[in-house]
Design a protein around this motif. Structure first.
Motif, PDB file in Angstrom:
ATOM      1  N   TYR A   1       0.857  -1.189   0.000  1.00 36.79           N
ATOM      2  CA  TYR A   1       0.000   0.000   0.000  1.00 36.79           C
ATOM      3  C   TYR A   1       0.893   1.239   0.000  1.00 36.79           C
ATOM      4  O   TYR A   1       1.666   1.454   0.931  1.00 36.79           O
TER       5      TYR A   1
ATOM      6  N   TYR B   1      -5.357   0.921   3.860  1.00 31.77           N
ATOM      7  CA  TYR B   1      -4.465  -0.241   3.881  1.00 31.77           C
ATOM      8  C   TYR B   1      -5.251  -1.527   4.070  1.00 31.77           C
ATOM      9  O   TYR B   1      -5.071  -2.507   3.334  1.00 31.77           O
TER      10      TYR B   1
ATOM     11  N   HIS C   1      -7.386  -2.187   1.010  1.00 31.82           N
ATOM     12  CA  HIS C   1      -6.563  -2.616  -0.125  1.00 31.82           C
ATOM     13  C   HIS C   1      -6.206  -4.093  -0.026  1.00 31.82           C
ATOM     14  O   HIS C   1      -6.356  -4.846  -1.001  1.00 31.82           O
TER      15      HIS C   1
END
Length: 285
Positions: A23, A214, A217
Motif C-alpha cells: 500500500y 491499507y 486494499h
C-alpha cells in the motif's frame, strides 16, 4: 482456514513481500522516490530507517522492482551481524552469484563458509566485479538489512569504503542501509559514514485514514467484495495497532479467524478490542 467463510481466495494479512499487497502510503511512496533518486544518481549511500513492522524490507523490494534493468545486481545482506571477513565474503558472493553456472550457488556458498576468504581476497573480488559491472553500463546496489545489528566498527568501516570502487572516482555501487531507528545514534558516532549517505528516509506509522485504506486494499487484493470490517472496527484497529502495518496484519488476521469461529457476519470494534486485549494480557501464573 477462514478464507471461504469470508469469500476470500487467500489470506489477506500475511507478512510477505508480495508486491500486490504493498500500500503506497505517503511516507512509503516518498521513501521509494528518494531512494530511487539516490540509486539513479549514483550516490554512495542511502538510509531507510523506521520502527519494527513499518515495511522497510518491502520498500527496498519495491525500489528494486521499480528500477530499470541497468541498476543491478541487488545484493541483499539480511543478517549483517558477522565478522568483517565473513561480511565482505558474503557481499562478494551476493554480487557475483549471477556469474556462476546454474546450480553452482549451493556448493560455492558451502565452500565459502567452510573456508572464509580473507578480507583482501574478498575486497579484490568485489573491486574486479564492480569495475566490470560499471564497464557494462550497470550500477550495483548493496542492501544491508537490519543494519541496526551491525555494531562492529570494522564492519561499518568496510561498508563506508565499498562505494570507493569505481572508474574515475565515480561510485560503482550504492549502499542502501535499512534498519530500525536504533541505528541513528550509531550513525551519529560514525560521521565519515553518515556524510556518504546522499538520502535519508524515515518511515512513519499510518494515520487513521491510511490504516483504513491499507486494510481495504489488502482485503480487495485477497478477493473481498463487501465490507468485512465496519467503520468503527477500522478505527479500533488503528488505535490498538498504533498504525503499525505488522501489528495491523496480526490483529486483522486474528479478527478474521475469531469471526469465522463465531460465525459473525462482520467484524465490529467490540470484536477488535476483545482480540487486542487477549493479545496483550498476560495470564497469571
Amino acid at each position: 482456514m477462514y478464507e471461504s467463510y469470508w469469500r476470500l481466495h487467500e489470506k489477506p494479512f500475511e507478512n510477505t513481500l508480495d508486491d500486490r499487497y504493498f500500500y503506497p502510503s505517503e511516507s512509503h511512496q516518498a521513501a521509494i522516490l528518494k531512494l530511487r533518486y539516490a540509486v539513479e544518481n549514483h550516490r554512495q549511500g542511502a538510509l531507510l530507517a523506521g520502527a519494527s513492522g513499518l515495511g522497510k524490507t518491502l520498500v527496498a523490494k519495491m525500489l528494486e522492482d521499480s528500477l530499470p534493468e541497468q541498476y543491478g545486481p541487488f545484493a541483499r545482506i539480511t543478517f549483517p551481524q558477522m565478522p568483517v571477513d565473513q561480511l565482505l565474503a558474503y557481499i562478494a558472493f551476493e554480487l557475483t552469484k549471477s556469474q556462476r553456472p546454474s546450480g553452482a550457488e549451493g556448493a560455492v556458498h558451502s565452500q565459502m563458509y567452510a573456508n572464509t576468504p580473507d578480507v583482501q581476497t574478498s575486497v579484490q573480488q568485489i573491486e574486479r566485479f564492480l569495475l566490470e559491472n560499471s564497464q557494462n553500463g550497470r550500477h550495483a546496489v548493496v542492501v544491508v538489512d537490519e543494519v541496526h545489528l551491525l555494531e562492529d566498527r570494522h564492519a561499518l568501516e568496510a561498508i563506508r569504503l565499498l562505494p570507493n570502487f569505481g572508474p574515475n572516482g565515480n561510485p560503482a555501487l550504492t549502499m542502501l542501509l535499512v534498519g530500525q531507528t536504533a541505528f541513528l545514534p550509531v550513525l551519529d558516532r560514525a560521521p565519515q559514514l553518515e556524510e556518504r549517505l546522499g538520502v535519508k528516509c524515515l518511515l512513519r506509522s499510518f494515520g487513521e485514514e491510511e490504516t483504513r485504506r491499507y486494510v481495504e486494499h489488502r482485503l480487495q487484493v485477497a478477493g473481498a467484495d463487501y465490507a468485512i470490517f465496519d467503520n468503527d472496527a477500522i478505527s479500533a484497529i488503528h488505535y490498538q495497532a498504533h498504525g503499525n502495518p505488522r501489528q495491523i496484519n496480526r490483529l486483522c488476521d486474528l479478527a478474521l479467524l475469531v469471526g469465522y469461529a463465531e460465525q459473525q457476519e462482520a467484524i465490529s470494534a467490540v470484536h477488535v478490542e476483545s482480540i487486542s486485549q487477549e493479545l496483550t494480557t498476560v495470564a497469571p501464573e
